[in-house]
Design a protein around this motif. Structure first.
Motif, short mmCIF file in Angstrom:
data_model
loop_
_atom_site.label_atom_id
_atom_site.label_comp_id
_atom_site.label_asym_id
_atom_site.label_seq_id
_atom_site.Cartn_x
_atom_site.Cartn_y
_atom_site.Cartn_z
N THR A 120 64.51 24.73 33.00
CA THR A 120 64.07 26.04 32.51
C THR A 120 63.40 25.89 31.14
O THR A 120 62.35 26.49 30.90
CB THR A 120 65.28 26.99 32.40
OG1 THR A 120 65.91 27.08 33.68
CG2 THR A 120 64.86 28.36 31.95
N ALA A 121 63.99 25.07 30.28
CA ALA A 121 63.39 24.85 28.96
C ALA A 121 62.03 24.18 29.11
O ALA A 121 61.06 24.54 28.43
CB ALA A 121 64.32 24.00 28.10
N TYR A 123 60.10 24.32 31.74
CA TYR A 123 59.21 25.33 32.32
C TYR A 123 58.69 26.27 31.23
O TYR A 123 57.48 26.54 31.16
CB TYR A 123 59.98 26.11 33.40
CG TYR A 123 59.26 27.35 33.88
CD1 TYR A 123 58.21 27.26 34.77
CD2 TYR A 123 59.64 28.61 33.42
CE1 TYR A 123 57.56 28.39 35.20
CE2 TYR A 123 59.00 29.75 33.84
CZ TYR A 123 57.95 29.63 34.75
OH TYR A 123 57.30 30.75 35.16
N ASN A 124 59.61 26.75 30.40
CA ASN A 124 59.20 27.65 29.31
C ASN A 124 58.24 26.94 28.35
O ASN A 124 57.28 27.55 27.87
CB ASN A 124 60.42 28.18 28.56
CG ASN A 124 61.24 29.13 29.40
OD1 ASN A 124 60.73 29.72 30.37
ND2 ASN A 124 62.52 29.28 29.08
N ARG A 125 58.51 25.67 28.05
CA ARG A 125 57.62 24.92 27.16
C ARG A 125 56.25 24.75 27.78
O ARG A 125 55.22 24.95 27.12
CB ARG A 125 58.24 23.54 26.85
CG ARG A 125 57.47 22.76 25.80
CD ARG A 125 57.95 21.33 25.69
NE ARG A 125 57.76 20.55 26.89
CZ ARG A 125 56.60 20.02 27.29
NH1 ARG A 125 55.50 20.23 26.59
NH2 ARG A 125 56.52 19.32 28.39
N VAL A 127 54.90 26.66 30.13
CA VAL A 127 54.24 27.98 30.19
C VAL A 127 53.70 28.35 28.81
O VAL A 127 52.56 28.83 28.68
CB VAL A 127 55.23 29.05 30.72
CG1 VAL A 127 54.70 30.45 30.49
CG2 VAL A 127 55.50 28.81 32.20
N ALA A 128 54.51 28.13 27.75
CA ALA A 128 54.06 28.45 26.39
C ALA A 128 52.85 27.59 26.02
O ALA A 128 51.88 28.08 25.43
CB ALA A 128 55.19 28.23 25.39
#
Length: 190
Positions: A120-121, A123-125, A127-128
């Motif tokens: 998840t981290a 993925y978030n990184r 995406v960001a």
């Protein structure tokens, strides 16, 4: 042999030992006496020599049998103790295996949760990072579009005015005013 014949011929008053006949059911008294003496000697020898050896052999056999029974009982007790120990170890091993399985399940859940959090981290990184790249590309496209629009508007203005704008100041002032108008028109068009 002649003496026997003469003796028999004389006819003496004495009777010969087998003359009156032999009784089959009752032996002669001298046979009974000598048989009793022989029997007493045999019984004495048997009592003195054979019976003690026989008693000794019987006692040894009895001891052997009783020690065999005792050894068998001890072996049976040891086997029962070993069986109980084996069953206890087996139960302990099963409990330990169940505990290891439970710990493995818990560890697996922890690893899954940890990897899920990491994913998840990540993925978030990603995406960001993608959004930042998209924003940067968007700003670059807007900058390129403004420049191209500025060039196009100058070319269009030259054609319309029929004159060429040669000065940089005039040119940049014209571009800036056109872009300002474009900024005010673009949000209204959205």
């Amino acid at each position: 042999m002649t003496n026997v014949i003469n003796y028999l011929a004389e006819g003496s008053a004495e009777k010969l030992p087998l003359e009156h006949g032999n009784n089959l059911l009752l032996p002669m008294p001298y046979d009974l006496v000598w048989s009793a003496v022989a029997f007493a000697v045999i019984i004495f020898l048997f009592w003195k020599f054979v019976l003690p050896k026989y008693s000794e052999v019987l006692a040894e056999r009895e001891d052997t049998i009783s020690s065999g029974i005792q050894n068998a009982a001890e072996a049976e007790a040891k086997a029962a103790a070993a069986r109980e120990e084996y069953n206890a170890q087996l139960a302990e091993a099963r409990a330990e295996a169940a505990q290891i399985r439970e710990e493995a399940r818990d560890k697996g859940k922890e690893i899954i949760a940890e990897k899920t959090a990491e994913a998840t981290a990540e993925y978030n990184r990603i995406v960001a990072s993608g959004e930042k790249q998209l924003q940067a590309q968007r700003e670059q496209v807007i900058t390129e579009l403004r420049r191209d629009m500025g060039q196009t508007s100058i070319s269009l203005a030259e054609l319309l005015l029929g004159q060429q704008l040669s000065e940089n100041v005039t040119r940049s002032g014209t571009i800036d005013s056109f872009l300002n108008e474009l900024d005010t028109v673009a949000p209204a068009g959205k």
